[in-house]
Design a protein around this motif. Structure first.
Motif, short mmCIF file in Angstrom:
data_model
loop_
_atom_site.label_atom_id
_atom_site.label_comp_id
_atom_site.label_asym_id
_atom_site.label_seq_id
_atom_site.Cartn_x
_atom_site.Cartn_y
_atom_site.Cartn_z
N MET B 1 -35.68 71.35 -41.87
CA MET B 1 -36.85 71.24 -40.99
C MET B 1 -38.09 71.74 -41.74
O MET B 1 -38.69 72.73 -41.39
CB MET B 1 -36.61 72.02 -39.71
CG MET B 1 -35.78 71.26 -38.73
SD MET B 1 -35.83 72.05 -37.13
CE MET B 1 -34.63 73.34 -37.44
N ILE B 7 -41.58 63.46 -40.56
CA ILE B 7 -42.32 63.73 -39.33
C ILE B 7 -42.25 62.48 -38.44
O ILE B 7 -42.31 61.36 -38.92
CB ILE B 7 -43.76 64.15 -39.65
CG1 ILE B 7 -44.38 64.87 -38.47
CG2 ILE B 7 -44.62 62.97 -40.08
CD1 ILE B 7 -45.55 65.75 -38.85
N GLU B 8 -42.05 62.70 -37.14
CA GLU B 8 -42.01 61.58 -36.20
C GLU B 8 -43.15 61.75 -35.21
O GLU B 8 -43.40 62.84 -34.72
CB GLU B 8 -40.66 61.52 -35.48
CG GLU B 8 -39.59 60.86 -36.33
CD GLU B 8 -38.34 60.50 -35.54
OE1 GLU B 8 -38.36 60.55 -34.29
OE2 GLU B 8 -37.34 60.18 -36.20
N PRO B 11 -42.42 62.10 -30.58
CA PRO B 11 -42.33 63.38 -29.85
C PRO B 11 -43.65 64.16 -29.86
O PRO B 11 -43.94 64.87 -28.88
CB PRO B 11 -41.24 64.16 -30.60
CG PRO B 11 -41.01 63.46 -31.88
CD PRO B 11 -41.46 62.05 -31.70
N ASP B 96 -36.81 77.28 -25.65
CA ASP B 96 -35.50 76.89 -26.18
C ASP B 96 -35.16 75.46 -25.77
O ASP B 96 -34.57 74.71 -26.55
CB ASP B 96 -34.40 77.84 -25.68
CG ASP B 96 -34.27 79.05 -26.59
OD1 ASP B 96 -35.01 79.13 -27.59
OD2 ASP B 96 -33.43 79.92 -26.29
N LEU B 98 -37.30 73.00 -25.09
CA LEU B 98 -38.11 72.08 -25.90
C LEU B 98 -37.55 71.96 -27.31
O LEU B 98 -37.47 70.87 -27.87
CB LEU B 98 -39.56 72.57 -25.97
CG LEU B 98 -40.39 72.45 -24.70
CD1 LEU B 98 -41.78 73.04 -24.92
CD2 LEU B 98 -40.50 70.99 -24.28
N LEU B 99 -37.13 73.12 -27.86
CA LEU B 99 -36.63 73.11 -29.23
C LEU B 99 -35.25 72.46 -29.34
O LEU B 99 -34.81 72.13 -30.44
CB LEU B 99 -36.59 74.54 -29.79
CG LEU B 99 -37.95 75.17 -30.05
CD1 LEU B 99 -37.80 76.64 -30.40
CD2 LEU B 99 -38.69 74.43 -31.15
N SER B 100 -34.56 72.30 -28.20
CA SER B 100 -33.26 71.63 -28.24
C SER B 100 -33.41 70.11 -28.20
O SER B 100 -32.44 69.38 -28.26
CB SER B 100 -32.37 72.10 -27.08
OG SER B 100 -32.77 71.47 -25.88
N MET B 101 -34.66 69.66 -28.07
CA MET B 101 -34.94 68.22 -28.07
C MET B 101 -35.01 67.72 -29.52
O MET B 101 -35.15 68.53 -30.44
CB MET B 101 -36.29 67.97 -27.38
CG MET B 101 -36.34 68.40 -25.94
SD MET B 101 -35.48 67.19 -24.92
CE MET B 101 -34.72 68.25 -23.71
N PRO B 102 -34.97 66.42 -29.70
CA PRO B 102 -35.07 65.91 -31.08
C PRO B 102 -36.51 66.02 -31.60
O PRO B 102 -37.18 65.01 -31.81
CB PRO B 102 -34.64 64.44 -30.97
CG PRO B 102 -34.29 64.20 -29.57
CD PRO B 102 -34.69 65.35 -28.74
N ILE B 103 -36.96 67.22 -31.81
CA ILE B 103 -38.33 67.47 -32.29
C ILE B 103 -38.27 68.66 -33.23
O ILE B 103 -37.51 69.60 -32.99
CB ILE B 103 -39.29 67.73 -31.10
CG1 ILE B 103 -40.75 67.82 -31.56
CG2 ILE B 103 -38.92 68.99 -30.33
CD1 ILE B 103 -41.77 67.84 -30.41
N THR B 104 -39.06 68.63 -34.31
CA THR B 104 -39.10 69.79 -35.20
C THR B 104 -40.10 70.79 -34.65
O THR B 104 -40.93 70.45 -33.80
CB THR B 104 -39.54 69.42 -36.63
OG1 THR B 104 -40.88 68.96 -36.57
CG2 THR B 104 -38.66 68.35 -37.24
N ARG B 105 -40.02 72.01 -35.14
CA ARG B 105 -40.95 73.05 -34.68
C ARG B 105 -42.39 72.67 -35.01
O ARG B 105 -43.30 72.89 -34.22
CB ARG B 105 -40.59 74.40 -35.30
CG ARG B 105 -39.39 75.03 -34.64
CD ARG B 105 -38.91 76.27 -35.37
NE ARG B 105 -37.79 76.87 -34.65
CZ ARG B 105 -37.89 77.97 -33.90
NH1 ARG B 105 -39.04 78.60 -33.79
NH2 ARG B 105 -36.84 78.44 -33.27
N GLU B 107 -43.63 69.65 -35.33
CA GLU B 107 -44.06 68.57 -34.44
C GLU B 107 -44.42 69.12 -33.05
O GLU B 107 -45.40 68.71 -32.44
CB GLU B 107 -42.95 67.52 -34.29
CG GLU B 107 -42.76 66.67 -35.54
CD GLU B 107 -41.42 65.94 -35.56
OE1 GLU B 107 -41.13 65.28 -36.56
OE2 GLU B 107 -40.65 66.06 -34.59
N LEU B 108 -43.61 70.06 -32.60
CA LEU B 108 -43.87 70.68 -31.29
C LEU B 108 -45.23 71.37 -31.28
O LEU B 108 -46.04 71.19 -30.37
CB LEU B 108 -42.76 71.70 -30.99
CG LEU B 108 -42.92 72.51 -29.70
CD1 LEU B 108 -42.60 71.66 -28.49
CD2 LEU B 108 -42.00 73.72 -29.71
#
Lengths: 304, 282
Positions: B1, B7-8, B11, B96, B98-105, B107-108
């Motif tokens: 990560m 990067i996507e 999200p 937690d 949000l972070l369990s979604m398919p997103i990097t920190r 990107e969040l």
């Protein structure tokens, strides 16, 4: 059904000087309903968070659905996993359906699932209301619906029944059993041991970051060799002294009695001989209750 | 990560849209827009009342008055908007999730920042833009161009303080500490920093600092986004330059809009970058 949904190999997690998880090995088979129990600070949440890939282990490896939770495949794993955190609070200004659509988009799940999921958890009528107006139980239901987005193959439920009333708890476990019947692997943590003992296929007991035991409730009971307890409801005029003598001869221990009841315990190996002695008492006994050691007893046995 | 590879954008967009919608729904955006519009209108129309006149008095004075208001208001609003971006989610228990979604920190964090940036930009453009119409009518297209520059620099100022707020939000242990730190940052950068600088300047007699002193003060001004904002606006307006004491120690060679804009951009990018780095290490 034998493939492992989760493999935890020699995993350790240190936070500064604190070792939160210490050399844990664990495998959860596909299709299992697996319970994780332990007191506060036992390392349950840390283990959960590592399995979800939220934090990296200090040592060891975790594979979820055959893939590493870190590295390139992490998005792929997370789309197949559902997670219900403990006591989740959503965004007060968004409605139930908006909240669900947001998480569906985040997860890359089909947004048309959302209405059906709200119906499934009994929130269809409240879909258009802001989450700020939801009760704690309703938020928990919304969280459960969120966890089911994208038809996950694996569900993580952290203390899922906190804040639910008994009826809702019953409904919740019914939904969990239905999911299990659909082939979903479920791992849940709880401190309400009596609640999960009837429901999980296997469980793991964590204490101070170490795995104390893993197995079915039945296996753990056998391994611990905890005594069973029995209660005899006596008929009027039953010869108490004779009955006590016969039961002690058969292996009963720690007898306590009053006029109508006789309570005692017996080791597992004497269970059948004691039951035979009870059967021989015939009409002097009105009824008999046999209580297996509960998960609480097993848990206390392991963590004492 | 890692920070940038793989990067996507989907999200990030989803996160930003949620953040924006949340603020619009809470009427925050509308309230700030109304405040901006009222202040801009009042200052443009009544700003010259002290001189015994009301009505539109000229662009330079209007912008100068607006700048001295905005320089307090925008940083405060941006800090209040962003201080709980991450720490608030953490306290609510939703981080937690949000972070369990398919997103990097990263990107969040970027999604959060962009959503909040939009929630800040909309009332800034809307509130001050209303007055833009009046200025174009009174002062012509050239005035509108300058006023556009003022709005643009105001946006940059807001984003710089939003970036600082997001950094505070990543570093803070809880919301209370985050809000305290945000207020302290506002006090220091907006109120105290210039006082310290002026004090030092007066104490050293301005010139007596020697060549190093003379070279140091302009650089110190560039280290504060609020000062960069002020410089950006007054150096485009000859008539008001002399109003500001500190501007007199600022050499024209550094008063280059591209340099000042670059410094402002760095004030947006660097705190956000540090925030992403720390957030990834957590």
């Amino acid at each position: 059904m034998n493939a492992s949904a989760i493999e935890v190999c020699a995993v350790t997690k240190d936070f500064a000087a604190l070792r939160a998880v210490d050399g844990v090995d664990l495998a959860v088979d596909a299709g299992e309903l697996f319970g994780l129990i332990g007191h506060n600070g036992a390392g349950k949440s840390t283990l959960f968070r590592m399995m979800l890939g939220l934090i990296a282990p200090s040592a060891g490896e975790i594979r979820v659905l055959g893939q590493s939770v870190h590295g390139d495949g992490f998005r792929d794993v997370r789309r197949k996993v559902g997670y219900l955190p403990e006591n989740v609070v959503f965004y007060d200004n968004l409605t139930g359906i908006e909240t669900l659509r947001f998480f569906a988009r985040m997860k890359g799940a089909d947004e048309t699932e959302c209405s059906g999921l709200l119906e499934r958890v009994g929130l269809a009528a409240a879909a258009g209301r802001p989450v700020g107006q939801y009760s704690k139980g309703m938020r928990q239901r919304l969280g459960f619906a969120q966890a089911l987005l994208g038809k996950p193959a694996l569900l993580f439920l952290d203390e899922p029944t906190t804040g639910l009333d008994p009826e809702a708890i019953h409904e919740f476990y019914q939904a969990v059993q239905n999911l299990r019947a659909e082939g979903v692997t479920i791992i849940l943590s709880s401190h309400i041991l009596s609640e999960i003992q009837e429901r999980v296929s296997r469980l793991a007991i964590l204490r101070s970051g170490r795995l104390q035991a893993t197995g079915s409730v039945h296996e753990l009971r056998e391994k611990m060799d905890l005594p069973l307890s029995m209660v005899l409801l006596l008929a009027e005029g039953a010869p108490l002294a004779d009955i006590q003598r016969d039961l002690v001869a058969a292996g009963a221990e720690a007898l306590q009695s009053d006029d109508t009841e006789l309570k005692f315990s017996c080791a597992r190996k004497s269970k059948m001989s004691v039951l035979a002695a009870v059967a021989a008492l015939r009409e002097t006994v009105r009824d008999v209750h046999v209580r297996e050691p509960s998960l609480e007893d097993v848990y206390l046995g392991y963590t004492a | 990560m890692s920070l940038l590879p793989n990067i996507e954008f989907a999200p990030i967009r989803t996160m930003a849209a949620k953040e924006f919608r949340d603020r619009v729904r809470s009427r925050w955006v509308l309230a700030v827009a109304i405040v901006f519009a009222i202040f801009a209108m009042a200052i443009a129309y009544f700003g010259a009342a002290q001189q015994g006149a009301i009505g539109f008095r000229g662009l330079a004075y209007t912008i100068a008055s607006l700048v001295s208001l905005v320089i307090y208001l925008i940083p405060l609003i941006a800090l209040m908007l962003g201080f709980d971006a991450i720490v608030g989610e953490r306290e609510r228990g939703s981080l937690d999730l949000l972070l369990s979604m398919p997103i990097t920190r990263s990107e969040l964090l970027l999604g959060k920042f962009l959503g909040l940036a939009a929630a800040l930009a909309l009332p800034t453009l809307g509130g001050f833009g209303l007055v833009g119409g009046m200025i174009a009518w009174q002062g012509g297209w050239n005035a509108l161009f300058h006023y556009g520059g003022f709005i643009f620099s105001t946006l940059l100022l807001g984003l710089a303080f939003l970036s600082i707020a997001v950094l505070i939000s990543v570093l803070a242990k809880d919301r209370t500490r985050a809000s305290g730190t945000a207020i302290a940052a506002w006090f220091f950068l907006v109120l105290i920093y210039d006082l310290l600088l002026l004090g030092a300047l007066v104490a050293t007699g301005g010139e007596t600092g020697g060549e190093t002193g003379a070279a140091l003060f302009p650089v110190l001004l560039l280290l504060n986004p609020a000062d960069v904002y002020r410089l950006l606006n007054i150096f485009s307006l000859e008539e008001v330059k002399t109003i500001y004491g500190l501007a007199t120690v600022f050499p024209d060679s550094l008063a280059n809009p591209a340099l000042l804009g670059g410094v402002m951009t760095a004030w947006i990018v660097v705190p956000l970058g540090v925030a992403a780095w720390r957030f990834n290490k957590a």
